[in-house]
Design a protein around this motif. Structure first.
Motif: not given
Length: 99
Positions: A5-8, A34-40, A58-64
Protein backbone atom coordinates in the motif's frame (compact mmCIF):
# COMPACT_ATOMS: atom_id res chain seq x y z
CA UNK A 1 2.53 -11.51 -4.09
CA UNK A 2 0.59 -8.88 -2.13
CA UNK A 3 1.01 -5.35 -3.50
CA UNK A 4 2.28 -2.85 -0.92
CA UNK A 5 0.00 0.00 0.00
CA UNK A 6 0.90 3.64 -0.32
CA UNK A 7 0.07 5.49 2.88
CA UNK A 8 -0.34 9.26 2.61
CA UNK A 9 -0.07 11.19 5.87
CA UNK A 10 -0.79 14.90 6.38
CA UNK A 11 0.94 16.15 9.49
CA UNK A 12 1.23 19.35 11.47
CA UNK A 13 4.52 17.97 12.86
CA UNK A 14 7.77 18.30 10.95
CA UNK A 15 9.37 14.94 10.32
CA UNK A 16 12.77 16.04 11.66
CA UNK A 17 11.50 18.15 14.55
CA UNK A 18 11.30 15.59 17.37
CA UNK A 19 11.22 11.81 17.06
CA UNK A 20 7.73 10.93 18.32
CA UNK A 21 5.19 8.15 17.98
CA UNK A 22 4.13 9.12 14.41
CA UNK A 23 7.70 8.88 13.13
CA UNK A 24 8.26 5.62 15.01
CA UNK A 25 5.10 3.99 13.62
CA UNK A 26 5.57 5.28 10.08
CA UNK A 27 9.20 4.14 10.00
CA UNK A 28 8.06 0.65 10.91
CA UNK A 29 5.27 0.73 8.32
CA UNK A 30 7.81 1.84 5.69
CA UNK A 31 9.42 -1.59 5.92
CA UNK A 32 6.39 -2.98 4.02
CA UNK A 33 4.61 0.05 2.55
CA UNK A 34 5.44 3.25 0.73
CA UNK A 35 4.89 6.28 3.00
CA UNK A 36 4.29 9.82 1.70
CA UNK A 37 4.51 12.20 4.66
CA UNK A 38 3.20 15.67 3.84
CA UNK A 39 4.16 18.47 6.17
CA UNK A 40 2.43 21.82 6.64
CA UNK A 41 3.30 24.51 4.09
CA UNK A 42 6.27 26.83 4.49
CA UNK A 43 6.13 30.44 3.28
CA UNK A 44 8.23 31.16 0.19
CA UNK A 45 10.42 34.18 0.81
CA UNK A 46 12.32 34.36 -2.48
CA UNK A 47 9.44 34.95 -4.92
CA UNK A 48 9.56 31.51 -6.56
CA UNK A 49 6.39 29.65 -7.52
CA UNK A 50 4.79 27.08 -5.21
CA UNK A 51 6.79 23.86 -5.13
CA UNK A 52 7.68 20.77 -3.12
CA UNK A 53 10.83 20.04 -1.16
CA UNK A 54 11.49 16.30 -0.97
CA UNK A 55 13.51 14.42 1.64
CA UNK A 56 13.95 10.66 1.82
CA UNK A 57 15.09 9.90 5.37
CA UNK A 58 14.57 6.12 5.01
CA UNK A 59 13.77 3.61 2.28
CA UNK A 60 10.08 3.79 1.27
CA UNK A 61 9.61 7.00 3.25
CA UNK A 62 9.32 10.30 1.40
CA UNK A 63 8.79 13.58 3.24
CA UNK A 64 7.20 16.33 1.16
CA UNK A 65 7.19 19.95 2.33
CA UNK A 66 5.06 22.33 0.27
CA UNK A 67 6.37 25.86 -0.19
CA UNK A 68 3.68 28.44 -1.02
CA UNK A 69 3.29 32.20 -1.17
CA UNK A 70 0.29 32.09 1.21
CA UNK A 71 1.10 33.83 4.53
CA UNK A 72 -1.49 31.91 6.57
CA UNK A 73 0.25 28.96 8.16
CA UNK A 74 -0.72 25.33 8.49
CA UNK A 75 -3.40 23.74 6.35
CA UNK A 76 -5.39 27.00 6.38
CA UNK A 77 -8.33 27.39 3.99
CA UNK A 78 -6.35 29.97 1.98
CA UNK A 79 -3.68 27.32 1.35
CA UNK A 80 -6.13 24.78 -0.09
CA UNK A 81 -6.29 25.93 -3.76
CA UNK A 82 -2.49 26.00 -4.02
CA UNK A 83 -2.14 22.71 -2.15
CA UNK A 84 -4.71 21.06 -4.41
CA UNK A 85 -2.62 21.97 -7.45
CA UNK A 86 0.56 20.74 -5.79
CA UNK A 87 -1.15 17.53 -4.64
CA UNK A 88 -2.51 16.83 -8.13
CA UNK A 89 1.05 17.09 -9.44
CA UNK A 90 2.34 14.93 -6.60
CA UNK A 91 -0.32 12.26 -7.22
CA UNK A 92 0.68 12.13 -10.88
CA UNK A 93 4.44 11.98 -10.14
CA UNK A 94 4.01 9.34 -7.43
CA UNK A 95 1.59 7.32 -9.57
CA UNK A 96 -1.23 7.44 -7.03
CA UNK A 97 -4.48 6.16 -8.48
CA UNK A 98 -8.00 6.00 -7.18
CA UNK A 99 -9.36 2.44 -6.94
Amino acid sequence: MEQALTIVVFSHLRWNWVWQRPQHLLSRLAKRHRILFIEEPVLIEDGRAAHWKLDEPEPNLRVFTPFTRIPEGGFHDHQLPVLKTLLDDLAHRERLHHP
